[in-house]
Design an enzyme around this catalytic site. Structure first.
Site, short mmCIF file in Angstrom:
data_model
loop_
_atom_site.label_atom_id
_atom_site.label_comp_id
_atom_site.label_asym_id
_atom_site.label_seq_id
_atom_site.Cartn_x
_atom_site.Cartn_y
_atom_site.Cartn_z
N HIS A 346 0.85 -1.20 0.00
CA HIS A 346 0.00 0.00 0.00
C HIS A 346 0.89 1.25 0.00
CE1 HIS A 346 -3.92 1.95 0.48
NE2 HIS A 346 -3.19 2.90 1.02
N ALA A 347 0.61 2.15 -0.94
CA ALA A 347 1.50 3.30 -1.16
C ALA A 347 1.58 4.21 0.06
CB ALA A 347 0.99 4.11 -2.35
N HIS A 376 0.08 11.76 -6.07
CA HIS A 376 -0.50 11.90 -4.73
C HIS A 376 0.60 11.77 -3.66
CE1 HIS A 376 -3.46 11.06 -1.43
NE2 HIS A 376 -2.48 10.30 -0.99
N GLU A 377 1.41 10.73 -3.79
CA GLU A 377 2.45 10.50 -2.77
C GLU A 377 3.47 11.64 -2.76
OE1 GLU A 377 2.01 8.41 -0.52
OE2 GLU A 377 0.38 7.33 -1.51
N HIS A 380 2.57 14.46 -0.60
CA HIS A 380 2.97 14.31 0.80
C HIS A 380 4.43 14.72 0.98
CE1 HIS A 380 -0.62 12.29 2.21
NE2 HIS A 380 -0.49 11.27 1.40
N GLU A 404 -3.60 14.95 2.47
CA GLU A 404 -4.06 14.08 1.39
C GLU A 404 -4.44 14.85 0.13
OE1 GLU A 404 -3.60 11.01 1.55
OE2 GLU A 404 -3.14 10.97 3.70
N HIS A 505 -6.43 0.51 5.82
CA HIS A 505 -6.38 1.51 6.89
C HIS A 505 -6.94 1.01 8.22
CE1 HIS A 505 -6.03 3.44 3.03
NE2 HIS A 505 -5.44 4.46 3.61
N TYR A 515 -9.40 11.39 3.78
CA TYR A 515 -9.54 11.24 2.32
C TYR A 515 -10.86 11.83 1.84
CZ TYR A 515 -5.78 7.92 3.18
OH TYR A 515 -4.60 7.33 3.59
#
Ligand code: X8Z
Ligand code: ZN
Length: 606
Positions: A346-347, A376-377, A380, A404, A505, A515
Site C-alpha cells: 500500500h502506497a 498523490h504521494e 505528501h 491528502e 487503513h 480522504y
C-alpha cells in the site's frame, strides 16, 4: 507516526513515535519541576527530533521487510515512543489553566494529540498494544489468498483481476479470496479497540474516535456535523452516478445479477473495495471512441519504468518552482515490489529526518491509475519538505485532509493539454463530448469515492464508542456500505468474516475521514490556484503546470505546516475559512447534466 513521518498511509503515523532512554526520562522528570511551558515545549521538540530517526528506521524496515524479527524491532520502537508520549502528556498537565502564548498552547495541544495509537500507561498493556498494532499491519501486508493450501495469490494480482476481469464468477473469487486474510484479525482487532480506548481515556477523551475527531481545530461534535454537511452537498451527484452505473452493469451482467431497484454487487465496480470505480470506464464511456484517454497503453508502449513515472510527477512540482527531490529519495525509496520478501505494498510517503530524508514506498504498476497515486504521494513529500523548517511539533498538515489533498490537487491539472505536453496522449483537442467522457472518468474515482471515504471512520467511531459490539462488526459494516454506497456483498457474509480488516487503513490504524475531506478540499484548492494562475474558462480545463505564481502560493500554505489552525491556512490560499463542496459540484456540472438525462425514466436509489 505523526511528527517525523507525516503520511496518511504510514503505520508510523499509527503505531507510535518516539521514546526516551531511561536517562532521558529521568532528566525530563526533574527538569519538569522548574520548567516554564515554553521551555517544556522546546524540550519536547528537541527530544522528538532526537528520537525520530531510530523509530523511522524501525518502521521503514518493518514495512519493507515483513518478518517476525522486524515486528519485534518495530513494536519495540512504537512502545518506546508511546512511553515517551505518555510521560510528556502527563508532564504537560501542569500547564493546564495557565496563561500561555498561543504558539505554546498550540504546541502542547498537538503534543497531546501526537499519536493515533494512544496506549495505556501500563507497561504490559503498552507492549501488548504496540505488538498487536504491528502484527495487524503485517497480516495485511503479507496477506494472500491460498487455494488448496499452496497456490497463493497476493493483493496486487487479485487487484489486477478486479480491474480487468468482466467475468462475474472470476470476480467473485478474487473478491472473496482477498477477504480470507481478515478473519484471523478479528480477535486482535477487538483487543486493540479495548486497549486504544483505554489509552485515549487516559488522555481525557471518551474513546479513540473522539480523540481522532479532536484533531480538527473544532470540537469533536462540530467536526461530525462538518463532515455530514459536506456529504449532504455532494450526495445528489453520487446518487445520479450510482443510478447510471447500475443501469450499465445491468446491461452487461444481466438484471438478474444486477437488479435495477437494489444495491450494486460490490465486486463489479473494478475495485477490491468498490471505493473508486475508474477501472469500469470502458463500460461507462459516454461517447465511445471520442477521446484519447488511453494512457495505460502509452505507458506500456513507451515502456515507462517506475522511476520514469516518478520523474514525471516530480517534474510537475518542479514546474511550480519547487525543488528537485534529493538524491537520497531515489536511492532509498521502494518503487517496485521486491521478489524475495513480503512488504506492505500500500502506497505511502515518508518524511524521515525532519523532512530531509524523503521516500516513497510503492509497488508501482504501469497504469495511469498508479501514475496518479505517484503524484498523490509526492504531494505528501513536497508538503513534508515545505514544513521542515517548522519545529517538530508543528511539522504536519494543517489537518490530515490537507496532507491528502496536495498531490490530488496536482492531478486535477493533468488536463489533455498537460498530458499531450508530456507525451502521454497524442491529441489535446476536446469536443463537448470529450469533456463529458473525461468527466465520467474522473467522477468514477472522485465522486464514487465520497460515501466510502465518509463511512470507514463512521464505522470505526461507532466501534470505538461501543455502539457497535464485536458480535456485529461485519453486519454493521455491510449495513453502512448499503446505506451510504448502495452496494452489497456478492455472497452472504457473517460474523465468521471480518471484512473491514481487508481494507488497509483498518488493520493499519490510519484514520480515513482525511480522504473524504481531501476529495472536497482539492477542488477548493484548485479553484483558487487557477484564479491565481489567471485561468479563464471552466475549472475542469485548468492546469497550473508551469505556473510559479500558483506554485508559490500553494507552497506558502504548505510551509506553515500545522503551526496555525487549518482555517487560517485555508484562508491564506482561498480567502475562505470553511471547507465547502461548491467547487467540486461546479466542476462536475456538465456531467451532472448528462447523468440526469441518462437517468430519465429510471428509478434511482436502492
Ligand atoms: O491510502 C491512500 C494513499 C496513501 S495515503 C494511496 N489512499 C486511500 C486509499 O487507498 O484507500 C488514497 C485514496 C484513498
Ligand atoms: Zn496519501
Amino acid at each position: 507516526m505523526k511528527y517525523f513521518v507525516k503520511t496518511a498511509a504510514s503505520v508510523l503515523f499509527a503505531a507510535s513515535i518516539i521514546a526516551c532512554s531511561p536517562q532521558t526520562a529521568d532528566r525530563a522528570a526533574s527538569a519538569a519541576v522548574t520548567e516554564t511551558a515554553a521551555e517544556f515545549v522546546s524540550r519536547a521538540n528537541a527530544e522528538l527530533k532526537e528520537l525520530s530517526s531510530e523509530i523511522g528506521a524501525a518502521q521503514w524496515i518493518r514495512a519493507t521487510y515483513i518478518t517476525q524479527d522486524t515486528a519485534i524491532v518495530a513494536a519495540a520502537a512504537s512502545e518506546k515512543y508511546a512511553k515517551w508520549h505518555s510521560g510528556m502528556v502527563q508532564q504537560a498537565l501542569q500547564y493546564d489553566g495557565q496563561e500561555l502564548a498561543p504558539e505554546t498552547r498550540r504546541a502542547i495541544k498537538l503534543l497531546k494529540l501526537g499519536t493515533s495509537l494512544p496506549t495505556p500507561n501500563d507497561s504490559a498493556k503498552r507492549k501488548e498494544l504496540t505488538m498487536i498494532a504491528t502484527e495487524l499491519q503485517g497480516m495485511y501486508g503479507a496477506g494472500q489468498y491460498c487455494k488448496n493450501g499452496d497456490d497463493c495469490t497476493g493483493l496486487p494480482e487479485l487487484e489486477d483481476t478486479m480491474f480487468n476481469s468482466r467475468d462475474y464468477d472470476e470476480l467473485v473469487e478474487a473478491w472473496t479470496g482477498w477477504r480470507t486474510i481478515s478473519p484471523p484479525m478479528r480477535d486482535k482487532y477487538q483487543r486493540y479497540v479495548e486497549l486504544v480506548n483505554e489509552g485515549a481515556s487516559e488522555l481525557g477523551y471518551s474513546d479513540l474516535g473522539e480523540m481522532w475527531r479532536a484533531g480538527y481545530d473544532m470540537s469533536a461534535t462540530e467536526f461530525k456535523g462538518e463532515a455530514t454537511k459536506l456529504w449532504e452537498q455532494v450526495k445528489p451527484l453520487y446518487k445520479e452516478l450510482h443510478c447510471a452505473v447500475r443501469a450499465k452493469l445491468g446491461e452487461l451482467y444481466g438484471e438478474d445479477k444486477v437488479p435495477q431497484d437494489g444495491p450494486i454487487p460490490a465486486h463489479l465496480l473494478g475495485n477490491m473495495w468498490a471505493q473508486e470505480w475508474g477501472f469500469i470506464y470502458d463500460i461507462m464511456e459516454p461517447y465511445p471512441g471520442v477521446s484519447d484517454l488511453d494512457i495505460d497503453t502509452t505507458l506500456k508502449t513507451k515502456n515507462y519504468s517506475p522511476q520514469e513515472m516518478v520523474r514525471s510527477a516530480e517534474n510537475f512540482y518542479v514546474s511550480l518552482g519547487m525543488p528537485r527531490l534529493p538524491d537520497t529519495f531515489w536511492e532509498r525509496s521502494q518503487f517496485s515490489k521486491p521478489r524475495d520478501r513480503e512488504v506492505v505494498c500500500h502506497a505511502s510517503a515518508w518524511g524521515l529526518d525532519g523532512g530531509n530524508d524523503l521516500r516513497i514506498k510503492m509497488c508501482i504498476k504501469q497504469t495511469y491509475d498508479e501514475l496518479r497515486v505517484i503524484y498523490h504521494e509526492l504531494g505528501h513529500n513536497y508538503y513534508q519538505a515545505a514544513y521542515k523548517n517548522q519545529e517538530p511539533l508543528f511539522q504536519g498538515g494543517a489537518h490530515s485532509g490537507f496532507h491528502e489533498a496536495i498531490g490530488d490537487t496536482i492531478t486535477l491539472s493533468m488536463t489533455p493539454q498537460y498530458l499531450q505536453e508530456v507525451g502521454l496522449i497524442s491529441s489535446a483537442a476536446e469536443s463537448e463530448k470529450a469533456v463529458i467522457n473525461r468527466q465520467m472518468m474522473m467522477a468514477l474515482d472522485k465522486i464514487a469515492f465520497l460515501p466510502f471515504g465518509k463511512l470507514i471512520d463512521e464505522w470505526r467511531w461507532r466501534v470505538f464508542s461501543g455502539e457497535i459490539s464485536p458480535d456485529d462488526y461485519n453486519k454493521t459494516w455491510w449495513e453502512m456500505r448499503l446505506n451510504y454506497q448502495g452496494i452489497a456483498p456478492p455472497v452472504a457474509r457473517s460474523e465468521a468474516d471480518f471484512d473491514p480488516g481487508a481494507k488497509y487503513h483498518i488493520p493499519s490504524n490510519v484514520s480515513y475521514t482525511r480522504y473524504f475531506l481531501a476529495r472536497i478540499l482539492q477542488f477548493q484548492f484548485q479553484r483558487s490556484l487557477c484564479q491565481i494562475a489567471g485561468h479563464e474558462g471552466d475549472l475542469a480545463s485548468c492546469s497550473i503546470f508551469g505556473n510559479t505564481e500558483a506554485g508559490e502560493r500553494f507552497h506558502a500554505m504548505m510551509a506553515s505546516g500545522q503551526s496555525e489552525p487549518w482555517q487560517d491556512a485555508l484562508e491564506k490560499l482561498t480567502g475562505t475559512r470553511e471547507m465547502d463542496a461548491t467547487a467540486i459540484i461546479d466542476y462536475f456540472a456538465p456531467l451532472m447534466g448528462y447523468l440526469k438525462e441518462q437517468n430519465e425514466g429510471r428509478t434511482c436509489g436502492w
